[in-house]
Motif scaffolding. Structure first.
Motif, PDB file in Angstrom:
ATOM      1  N   SER A 114       0.833  -1.199   0.000  1.00 48.29           N
ATOM      2  CA  SER A 114       0.000   0.000   0.000  1.00 48.29           C
ATOM      3  C   SER A 114       0.861   1.239   0.000  1.00 48.29           C
ATOM      4  CB  SER A 114      -0.915   0.007   1.225  1.00 48.29           C
ATOM      5  OG  SER A 114      -0.199   0.339   2.358  1.00 48.29           O
ATOM      6  N   GLU A 115       0.246   2.342  -0.409  1.00 52.19           N
ATOM      7  CA  GLU A 115       0.970   3.604  -0.451  1.00 52.19           C
ATOM      8  C   GLU A 115       1.337   4.072   0.952  1.00 52.19           C
ATOM      9  OE1 GLU A 115      -1.260   6.408  -2.616  1.00 52.19           O
ATOM     10  OE2 GLU A 115      -1.516   5.150  -4.375  1.00 52.19           O
ATOM     11  N   GLU A 116       0.574   3.652   1.930  1.00 52.49           N
ATOM     12  CA  GLU A 116       0.810   4.140   3.291  1.00 52.49           C
ATOM     13  C   GLU A 116       2.097   3.592   3.897  1.00 52.49           C
ATOM     14  OE1 GLU A 116      -3.916   4.461   4.431  1.00 52.49           O
ATOM     15  OE2 GLU A 116      -2.613   3.043   5.447  1.00 52.49           O
TER      16      GLU A 116
ATOM     17  N   GLU B 288       5.004   3.206   2.339  1.00 57.07           N
ATOM     18  CA  GLU B 288       6.227   3.619   1.676  1.00 57.07           C
ATOM     19  C   GLU B 288       7.070   4.533   2.575  1.00 57.07           C
ATOM     20  OE1 GLU B 288       5.970   1.188  -1.162  1.00 57.07           O
ATOM     21  OE2 GLU B 288       7.591   2.636  -1.116  1.00 57.07           O
TER      22      GLU B 288
ATOM     23  N   ARG C 244       3.278  -0.167  -7.992  1.00 57.94           N
ATOM     24  CA  ARG C 244       2.197   0.493  -7.281  1.00 57.94           C
ATOM     25  C   ARG C 244       2.697   1.085  -5.964  1.00 57.94           C
ATOM     26  NH1 ARG C 244      -3.098  -2.417  -4.539  1.00 57.94           N
ATOM     27  NH2 ARG C 244      -4.061  -0.523  -3.750  1.00 57.94           N
ATOM     28  N   GLY C 245       2.284   2.319  -5.677  1.00 61.84           N
ATOM     29  CA  GLY C 245       2.637   2.954  -4.421  1.00 61.84           C
ATOM     30  C   GLY C 245       4.022   3.582  -4.411  1.00 61.84           C
TER      31      GLY C 245
ATOM     32  N   ASP D 279       6.324   6.319  -6.439  1.00 62.39           N
ATOM     33  CA  ASP D 279       6.339   7.347  -7.476  1.00 62.39           C
ATOM     34  C   ASP D 279       7.552   7.181  -8.378  1.00 62.39           C
ATOM     35  OD1 ASP D 279       4.020   8.529  -6.562  1.00 62.39           O
ATOM     36  OD2 ASP D 279       5.085   9.820  -5.141  1.00 62.39           O
TER      37      ASP D 279
ATOM     38  N   THR E 250      13.168   2.077  -4.064  1.00 61.52           N
ATOM     39  CA  THR E 250      12.487   2.812  -2.991  1.00 61.52           C
ATOM     40  C   THR E 250      13.263   4.031  -2.526  1.00 61.52           C
ATOM     41  OG1 THR E 250      13.481   1.384  -1.315  1.00 61.52           O
ATOM     42  CG2 THR E 250      11.320   0.743  -2.144  1.00 61.52           C
TER      43      THR E 250
END
Length: 835
Positions: free
Chosen positions: A560-562, A564, A594-595, A597, A664
């Motif tokens: 999930s994006e949360e 990262e 996904r998640g 940028d 990342t």
């Protein structure tokens, strides 16, 4: 949806008391007292596990004469250890402070009441850069006498001048022989102490304002652990690091596709410096049962069982083989664990040597680090399963063969079909509890003794070249290290058939498998039929592209994006790719992960030229083409990162290869957007503290020298008006700077003032903000504290006075506005990562 939320909160305001929970019974006073007593009387972890003792006594990890001493050390707290950052500007100062201050002032007593050194350098670590304390981490926290030393450790660790790390954990990188031009892969990197150590080696002997030609890729499978890894390595302030998030056994082989290579020859795509990502050094510190860390993690005593090591063996082999496939011919790989279990150690090394044949050599490094006490690897061991000792794979019962594999044994031989059938004849179904079955099923019982009569296997491989470190030899944790060198490409791989190998006859095996050639010929086969996987748990660097893409796509959907991490740029945007680079695989505008940028090369001439002009950046500094950001919309770019030559090449290669690397974190944060009420667009981006050391030798504007007294005042009071500087000439020069970011360089005493200041390895500088009437420091509070510790005499700080007895130019509790920004916010504010 938002409206419903607002109404709920509005109505809730009218309830003065919470609603009574009619289902919850009130607890009696006796129950509450009982709970309190249970919490009050905490009991320490149990440090006994009979299964552990039985297992390692049988394996012969240490001799029976040493067993009591070995056992005694396992139950002692682990001494605290730390390492000085060799690339730090204050490396020599810190080492001198330890040798001449703490080492002499701190003393401890051993169990016999004799006086011993409280801290000492580790004799086997080069240049006295690693130290160990005779106090545990818990004692350092609670002992008031050690409070000053503990505060010193915390501060320097936060700054990045030292790294707190277990002593034996420092050993594996030392055997890699890393040089500044090497490409290094850390396959299982979190929490990042060894990665930091590798970066120090890359940066060895690098001049100020320059970067090494090598780089480090640090990988971890867990996103949360990647956050920890990024936090740890951020203290290094490096442009030569990429952090990735992949399963180590499926780490992608990033390579330039053949169609792109062909087009590059015609001028469609500029040819890259590298067309395939291979590494000079690989650190393979694999996941393990961790029983070598019992001294610092006593909860393992309760959890430990034989199955922990057995279950990890195959994964460890796969990760190690993947590491060797990504290694250049002539390169070195270190395999290490913090486990004492030979199934996770010597058995894995033996299987690697069997699979690789003569293409990989196990190196004898016994002559290196002569002061390090180590023991040779074992040549024989047994496997424990379900209460039975197994001397060879022939002893494994048929229904246990999926969990116990031949590679766990010293010889690595597969079972013999006839002997297995004979063994099955010795098994009979008997009911448990005197003839009664459980749920209609019966248990299999081996009529043979658990200690069978088979001859004990002894490996014929040179496993004595491995290293075992045990706790009582030098008061440390336990560790295992093996050093490999790749002599030639790995041997051919066989295709995997649908029928399980154990159900095939020897004739079937010869018909179902075929020789696919050497490692350079395997890519085409993998691309034509990705459903056929290798019978071996490894694939050399050319053949894993498509399989890795499939596994990582699934993996990316679960993130999930949360979760990262902060300050993490990631894979490249399509806008930077020429049309000819787009093949069958469509590259998405926002990256394939996904998640995360995308990383975008900053191509805005307005921003780049504005920065160069404002700071007077020299043309000799490689600038344009080395800046990346997270947002393709230049109107909303908040951070600009700088990457080295090697990282830039890997980034381009990754993009042209289909963005197989899930990045990342990448690059060094060099500029941050800074808004001001004056609306000065030229000062839109300020220099970050991380990027200042690299950029400082190359800027000619917005930089001034300050005498020690004014420099110290800036660190103490954070904001000073032009007229309040002790050196009136400095205040006048500061007032003539353009509004926006500036750099203040410390002028040490008798140095001649130059404009711009001369910069060398000992130069100390801080980023500041030139406001309408003052200069404000833009450095974190902890950095200010650390600099003051080194620059301001201790007597002045104790008495609360300032140097030369001058009047403080601003009150400590004052908060002034600098171009619409609170000065306290400038010092302590950590920007968000949105945009």
């Amino acid at each position: 949806m938002g409206g419903r939320g607002r109404r709920s909160r509005t109505q809730r305001k009218h309830f003065k008391d919470g609603r009574e929970n009619v289902w919850k019974r009130p607890r009696s006073d006796a129950q509450q007292q009982e709970d309190f007593n249970a919490k009050k009387h905490w009991e320490p972890f149990a440090t006994q596990n009979p299964a552990f003792d039985d297992y390692y006594k049988e394996q012969g990890i240490v001799s029976l004469e040493e067993w009591d001493t070995f056992n005694k050390f396992l139950r002692r707290p682990l001494p605290a250890a730390f390492r000085i950052n060799s690339s730090s500007q204050f490396c020599d100062d810190i080492r001198s402070q330890l040798e001449n201050d703490f080492m002499k002032s701190l003393q401890a007593e051993d169990t016999d009441g004799n006086e011993v050194a409280a801290i000492k350098p580790l004799s086997w670590y080069p240049e006295n850069l690693a130290w160990q304390s005779n106090f545990s981490r818990m004692q350092l926290r609670k002992n008031q006498i050690l409070e000053r030393f503990h505060e010193f450790l915390k501060l320097e660790n936060e700054i990045g001048n030292i790294t707190r790390q277990e002593a034996v954990s420092m050993v594996p990188p030392l055997f890699l022989d890393v040089r500044p031009d090497h490409f290094v892969l850390d396959m299982c990197a979190a929490p990042g102490s060894k990665t930091f150590q590798l970066l120090e080696m890359i940066y060895r002997s690098v001049e100020p304002g320059t970067l090494p030609s090598g780089m480090v890729i640090a990988n971890d499978v867990d996103v949360q652990r990647c956050n920890l890894l990024i936090h740890q390595t951020k203290r290094m302030c490096t442009a030569n690091l990429i952090v990735t998030n992949h399963e180590a056994q499926h780490f992608p082989s990033c390579r330039l596709k053949k169609n792109n290579t062909a087009k590059s020859e015609t001028g469609g795509v500029k040819e890259l410096a590298i067309d395939q990502l291979l590494f000079d050094r690989v650190l393979c510190d694999v996941p393990c049962s961790g029983d070598g860390t019992l001294r610092k993690a006593p909860d393992i005593w309760r959890k430990w069982n034989v199955g922990m090591g057995n279950s990890l063996h195959c994964l460890q082999v796969q990760i190690a083989m993947r590491g060797l496939s990504l290694l250049k011919v002539g390169g070195k790989m270190v395999y290490s664990t913090c486990s004492m279990n030979p199934v996770e150690n010597e058995a894995v090394v033996a299987e690697i040597l069997r699979k690789c044949g003569g293409s990989v050599e196990l190196l004898d490094v016994s002559a290196e680090l002569p002061n390090l006490i180590r023991r040779p690897g074992l040549k024989k061991w047994k496997v424990r399963d379900k209460g039975s000792w197994l001397a060879s794979y022939e002893d494994v019962r048929k229904f246990r063969r999926q969990g116990i594999v031949p590679s766990m044994f010293p010889s690595g031989k597969h079972y013999n079909e006839e002997s297995a059938n004979d063994q099955e004849a010795d098994l009979e179904v008997i009911p448990e509890n005197g003839g009664e079955s459980i749920n209609g099923s019966y248990l299999m019982e081996d009529k043979t003794s658990s200690d069978n009569n088979c001859e004990e296997e002894i490996s014929d491989l040179p496993l004595e070249y491995c290293m075992r470190i045990v706790p009582h030899d030098q008061d440390s944790g336990a560790f295992f290290i093996a050093v490999f060198q790749k002599l030639s490409p790995l041997p051919a791989i066989q295709k995997k058939t649908i029928t399980p190998p154990e159900l095939l006859t020897s004739n079937d095996r010869s018909e179902k498998s075929e020789d696919l050639g050497t490692e350079e010929d395997l890519m085409e086969i993998a691309l034509t039929d990705v459903k056929e996987q290798s019978t071996e748990p490894f694939q050399d660097s050319d053949i894993a592209d498509e399989q890795t893409a499939a596994s990582t796509d699934t993996e990316a959907n679960n993130i999930s994006e949360e979760t990262e991490p902060e300050d993490i740029p990631a894979p490249v945007s399509q806008e930077t790719v020429p049309e000819v680079a787009r093949g069958k695989r469509k590259l998405q505008l926002q990256g394939k992960w996904r998640g995360v940028d995308p990383v975008v090369f900053l191509n805005s001439d307005a921003i780049i030229n504005g920065i160069k002009t404002f700071y007077g950046i020299k043309e000799s500094f490689p600038f344009s083409g080395y800046l990346v950001t997270r947002n393709s919309d230049t109107n909303h770019v908040k951070r600009i990162y700088y990457v080295s030559d090697s990282v830039k090449d890997v980034l381009k290669l990754n993009f042209l290869g289909g963005e197989q690397l899930k990045i990342t974190s990448i690059g060094l944060k060099m500029f941050e957007r800074q808004t001001s009420k004056e609306g000065n667009n030229a000062a839109m981006f300020r220099i970050s503290s991380e990027g200042l050391p690299l950029l400082l030798p190359h800027i000619t504007k917005q930089v001034i020298s300050a005498k020690e007294i004014d420099f110290n005042h800036l660190l103490q009071y954070k904001t000073i008006k032009f007229a309040d500087f002790v050196d009136a000439e400095f205040g006048e020069k500061a007032s003539k700077l353009l509004l926006g970011c500036c750099v203040v360089v410390l002028n040490k005493g008798c140095e001649i003032v130059h404009d711009p200041p001369h910069v060398n390895a000992s130069t100390i500088a801080i980023g500041c903000w030139r406001g309408r009437t003052n200069v404000a420091v833009m450095v974190t509070a902890i950095d200010c504290q650390e600099l003051l510790e080194r620059l301001v005499p201790k007597t002045d700080k104790v008495n609360g006075s300032t140097p030369d007895g001058c009047k403080p130019p601003i009150a400590d509790d004052a908060v002034t506005k600098v171009n619409g920004v609170d000065s306290e916010d400038i010092v302590t504010h950590t920007p968000d990562i949105s945009g």
